[in-house]
Enzyme design. Structure first.
Site, PDB file in Angstrom:
ATOM      1  N   ILE A   1      16.757 -19.348  30.750  1.00  0.00           N
ATOM      2  CA  ILE A   1      16.720 -20.130  29.877  1.00  0.00           C
ATOM      3  C   ILE A   1      17.351 -21.328  30.385  1.00  0.00           C
ATOM      4  O   ILE A   1      18.268 -21.803  30.388  1.00  0.00           O
ATOM      5  CB  ILE A   1      17.346 -19.643  28.270  1.00  0.00           C
ATOM      6  CG1 ILE A   1      16.771 -18.148  28.170  1.00  0.00           C
ATOM      7  CG2 ILE A   1      16.751 -21.006  27.442  1.00  0.00           C
ATOM      8  CD1 ILE A   1      17.465 -18.323  27.204  1.00  0.00           C
ATOM      9  N   PRO A   2      16.467 -22.713  31.066  1.00  0.00           N
ATOM     10  CA  PRO A   2      16.718 -23.541  31.683  1.00  0.00           C
ATOM     11  C   PRO A   2      17.962 -24.736  30.735  1.00  0.00           C
ATOM     12  O   PRO A   2      16.917 -26.226  30.204  1.00  0.00           O
ATOM     13  CB  PRO A   2      15.527 -24.300  32.218  1.00  0.00           C
ATOM     14  CG  PRO A   2      14.299 -23.571  31.563  1.00  0.00           C
ATOM     15  CD  PRO A   2      14.998 -22.012  30.743  1.00  0.00           C
ATOM     16  N   CYS A   3      18.654 -24.501  29.926  1.00  0.00           N
ATOM     17  CA  CYS A   3      19.372 -25.496  29.204  1.00  0.00           C
ATOM     18  C   CYS A   3      19.219 -26.694  30.587  1.00  0.00           C
ATOM     19  O   CYS A   3      19.845 -27.442  29.561  1.00  0.00           O
ATOM     20  CB  CYS A   3      20.766 -24.718  28.585  1.00  0.00           C
ATOM     21  SG  CYS A   3      21.568 -23.967  29.469  1.00  0.00           S
ATOM     22  N   HIS A   4      19.495 -26.700  31.649  1.00  0.00           N
ATOM     23  CA  HIS A   4      20.102 -27.628  31.945  1.00  0.00           C
ATOM     24  C   HIS A   4      18.650 -28.379  32.710  1.00  0.00           C
ATOM     25  O   HIS A   4      19.155 -29.977  32.156  1.00  0.00           O
ATOM     26  CB  HIS A   4      20.352 -27.118  33.665  1.00  0.00           C
ATOM     27  CG  HIS A   4      19.618 -26.770  34.503  1.00  0.00           C
ATOM     28  ND1 HIS A   4      19.039 -25.781  34.095  1.00  0.00           N
ATOM     29  CD2 HIS A   4      18.678 -27.184  34.967  1.00  0.00           C
ATOM     30  CE1 HIS A   4      17.731 -25.176  34.669  1.00  0.00           C
ATOM     31  NE2 HIS A   4      17.267 -26.023  35.706  1.00  0.00           N
ATOM     32  N   ARG A   5      17.190 -28.730  31.281  1.00  0.00           N
ATOM     33  CA  ARG A   5      16.500 -29.405  31.792  1.00  0.00           C
ATOM     34  C   ARG A   5      16.756 -29.975  30.799  1.00  0.00           C
ATOM     35  O   ARG A   5      15.714 -31.098  30.013  1.00  0.00           O
ATOM     36  CB  ARG A   5      14.877 -28.863  31.885  1.00  0.00           C
ATOM     37  CG  ARG A   5      15.494 -28.021  33.498  1.00  0.00           C
ATOM     38  CD  ARG A   5      13.748 -26.946  33.663  1.00  0.00           C
ATOM     39  NE  ARG A   5      13.647 -26.438  34.726  1.00  0.00           N
ATOM     40  CZ  ARG A   5      13.363 -25.266  34.920  1.00  0.00           C
ATOM     41  NH1 ARG A   5      12.828 -24.231  34.187  1.00  0.00           N
ATOM     42  NH2 ARG A   5      13.603 -24.593  35.741  1.00  0.00           N
TER      43      ARG A   5
END
Length: 181
Positions: A133-137
């Protein structure tokens, strides 16, 4: 709850991957292990973590991501728990492709709640399955690298790894953390 735990080396430090029932339940940097355990215990109560090499092939896919296969984590099954709103946010965040970013406000608008950018930020900050779940994006309204549980330097490195560093961040002349696979 019994889960399988693997430690996967990365250019940003070791990561801990907890899996069970064919899904990833948690993925966190090893220096944040207490957060991983607290998240699992909040969801399941008592948790037993048994060491396992590459549970369900998930660790291999994570290693492929670090080697540059940016699509390797796409479609991996996750079980992050969370409230209905958090799950909606995380599902929307999973739709952000590698090399792209969205602002908190954009995610809120995509959820049909354009005034919920702060709530999106709070949900993003509680994501127990980083990278998949690419929360860094998810970035600030002007592309600022705001908030990342693993640290802003890791967020900057991840976006550079995916070639998604906002232009004004590149203009600062700051290099991502050293050590690319």
């Amino acid at each position: 709850m019994d889960l399988l735990l693997d430690e996967v080396e990365s250019p940003l430090g070791a990561m801990l991957l907890a899996a069970g029932g064919g899904a990833v339940h948690a993925l966190e940097f090893a220096d944040r292990a207490p957060r991983l355990r607290a998240s699992l215990e909040a969801r399941y109560g008592a948790v037993t973590l048994r060491s396992a090499a590459d549970p369900h092939g998930f660790s291999g896919r994570l290693r492929a991501y670090w080697r540059g296969d940016l699509g390797a984590l796409s479609g991996l099954p996750v079980e992050p728990g969370g409230t209905p709103f958090q799950r909606r946010v995380w599902a929307e965040v999973q739709r952000i492709p590698p090399s792209a970013t969205r602002s908190y406000g954009e995610v809120a608008a995509l959820l049909g709640q354009p005034s919920a950018s702060r709530a999106v930020g709070l949900a993003n900050g509680r994501n127990p399955v980083c990278l998949i779940i690419p929360c860094h994006r998810v970035v600030g309204a002007r592309g600022d690298l705001t908030g990342y549980a693993g640290g802003i330097e890791r967020k900057r490195w991840l976006l550079a790894h995916e070639a998604a560093v906002p232009a004004h961040e590149q203009a600062r002349g700051e290099r991502p953390m050293a050590g690319r696979l």
